[in-house]
Scaffold this motif. Sequence first.
Motif, short mmCIF file in Angstrom:
data_model
loop_
_atom_site.label_atom_id
_atom_site.label_comp_id
_atom_site.label_asym_id
_atom_site.label_seq_id
_atom_site.Cartn_x
_atom_site.Cartn_y
_atom_site.Cartn_z
N THR A 1 10.05 51.88 57.21
CA THR A 1 11.02 51.85 56.11
C THR A 1 10.71 50.79 55.07
N HIS A 2 10.13 49.65 55.46
CA HIS A 2 9.71 48.66 54.46
C HIS A 2 8.80 47.63 55.09
N ALA A 3 8.16 46.84 54.23
CA ALA A 3 7.06 45.98 54.68
C ALA A 3 7.51 44.59 55.12
N HIS A 4 8.63 44.51 55.83
CA HIS A 4 8.91 43.29 56.58
C HIS A 4 8.39 43.53 58.00
N ALA A 5 7.86 42.44 58.59
CA ALA A 5 7.02 42.62 59.78
C ALA A 5 7.77 43.19 60.98
N ASP A 6 9.11 43.08 60.97
CA ASP A 6 9.84 43.64 62.10
C ASP A 6 10.01 45.16 61.97
N HIS A 7 9.42 45.74 60.94
CA HIS A 7 9.48 47.19 60.76
C HIS A 7 8.12 47.86 60.95
N PHE A 8 7.02 47.07 60.86
CA PHE A 8 5.70 47.68 61.02
C PHE A 8 4.83 46.96 62.05
N ALA B 1 14.94 47.63 45.68
CA ALA B 1 16.24 47.49 46.35
C ALA B 1 16.17 46.32 47.33
N HIS B 2 16.05 46.59 48.63
CA HIS B 2 15.83 45.51 49.60
C HIS B 2 14.45 44.89 49.35
N THR B 3 13.49 45.76 49.05
CA THR B 3 12.13 45.36 48.64
C THR B 3 11.69 46.35 47.55
N ALA C 1 21.76 50.47 59.66
CA ALA C 1 21.35 49.28 58.91
C ALA C 1 20.17 48.63 59.62
N ASP C 2 19.79 47.47 59.15
CA ASP C 2 18.68 46.77 59.76
C ASP C 2 18.93 46.48 61.24
N GLU C 3 20.17 46.23 61.56
CA GLU C 3 20.52 45.82 62.92
C GLU C 3 21.97 46.19 63.16
N SER D 1 18.38 39.19 59.86
CA SER D 1 17.91 40.17 60.83
C SER D 1 16.58 40.76 60.43
N CYS D 2 16.39 40.98 59.15
CA CYS D 2 15.16 41.62 58.72
C CYS D 2 14.08 40.59 58.46
N LEU D 3 14.38 39.36 58.78
CA LEU D 3 13.38 38.32 58.61
C LEU D 3 12.18 38.63 59.48
ZN LIG Z 1 13.86 43.66 55.72
#
Ligand SMILES: [Zn+2]
Length: 308
Positions: free
Chosen positions: A91-98, A168-170, A229-231, A14-16
């Motif tokens: 929340t973190h630097a995966h592209a689905d968050h920024f 943690a996650h990143t 959570a992420d999703e 999901s966080c991909l």
């Molecule tokens: Zn993520």
Amino acid sequence: MKRVFVAATLTVLSCLPAIAQPQIDYSKLEIKTTDLGRGVYLLGWQGGDSLILVGDDGVLLVDTSVAPMGDKIKAAIARVSDKPIRLVINTHAHADHFGANEAMAKGGALIVAHVNLRERMAKGQYLAAFNQTIPPSPPAALPTVTYADTMTIHFDGETVQLFHVARAHTDNDTLVHFTRANVIHASGTFGGDGNYPFFDMSSGGSLAGMIAAEERMLSVADDKTRIIADEGDPASSEALKASRDMLATLRVRVQKLIDEGKSEDEAVAAKPTKDFDARWVHQGSFVTGDSMTRLAYQSLKGARVDAK
Ligand SMILES: [Zn+2]
């Protein structure tokens, strides 16, 4: 090779970052808005969860989603508030968050994140776990306010506590605690109720950090807290505790296999997640028991896959 295998089994996470999910037609995605009370709403879509806090003076948005979803996020917000988006937290630097940061910044929002997130966005990233390159973000998309450990934001009567948890996650996670609404956004450190959580070692994530992150959230949660959570739907602190207990037990089991000299394949064959899989894996789950074991093994062995 094994790391490649883990990456291959995790390509539907999901966080991909969304660039690796070309099969998603964002024009067809709808955002499901859930009122969590005290001005906090969950904006859920296939692939991610954002939160908003709506007040008299404006809107605070946690995670902007992927760039193609930016207009839909804005439209979903407009349905509950006619106020401007004043503040964004990534929340973190995966592209689905920024991904839609730039659009929000151009609308006047101030962007807040952990210092490591800004650095990763500015430099661009190679995510070995996904064999994916994310180019440097344009300056307009970067956070303008960064912090290192904790930050408190007072916004329209709500106290929003930001906590950084290391590796943690990143390496750039921010946990976001809306103290009045009793809601916590877990960044990617929790898989929700029914999914193994994932950590991205190529972004500095680790098993130990995940356990510490879940403990940190439990330390400020009570039995009414909703964990995002992420999703997926909000989860209870009881589910979070079960996740923490599962991870802590898995760490002990996999460490024992490592201490016995077992290879990664032998550790997987020993099925250390066997009694957990019924709860944490179901149809459509992104992380299987075997891939969870490989992640745990690699993290405990220190086989961190550094970014290029
Ligand atoms: Zn993520």
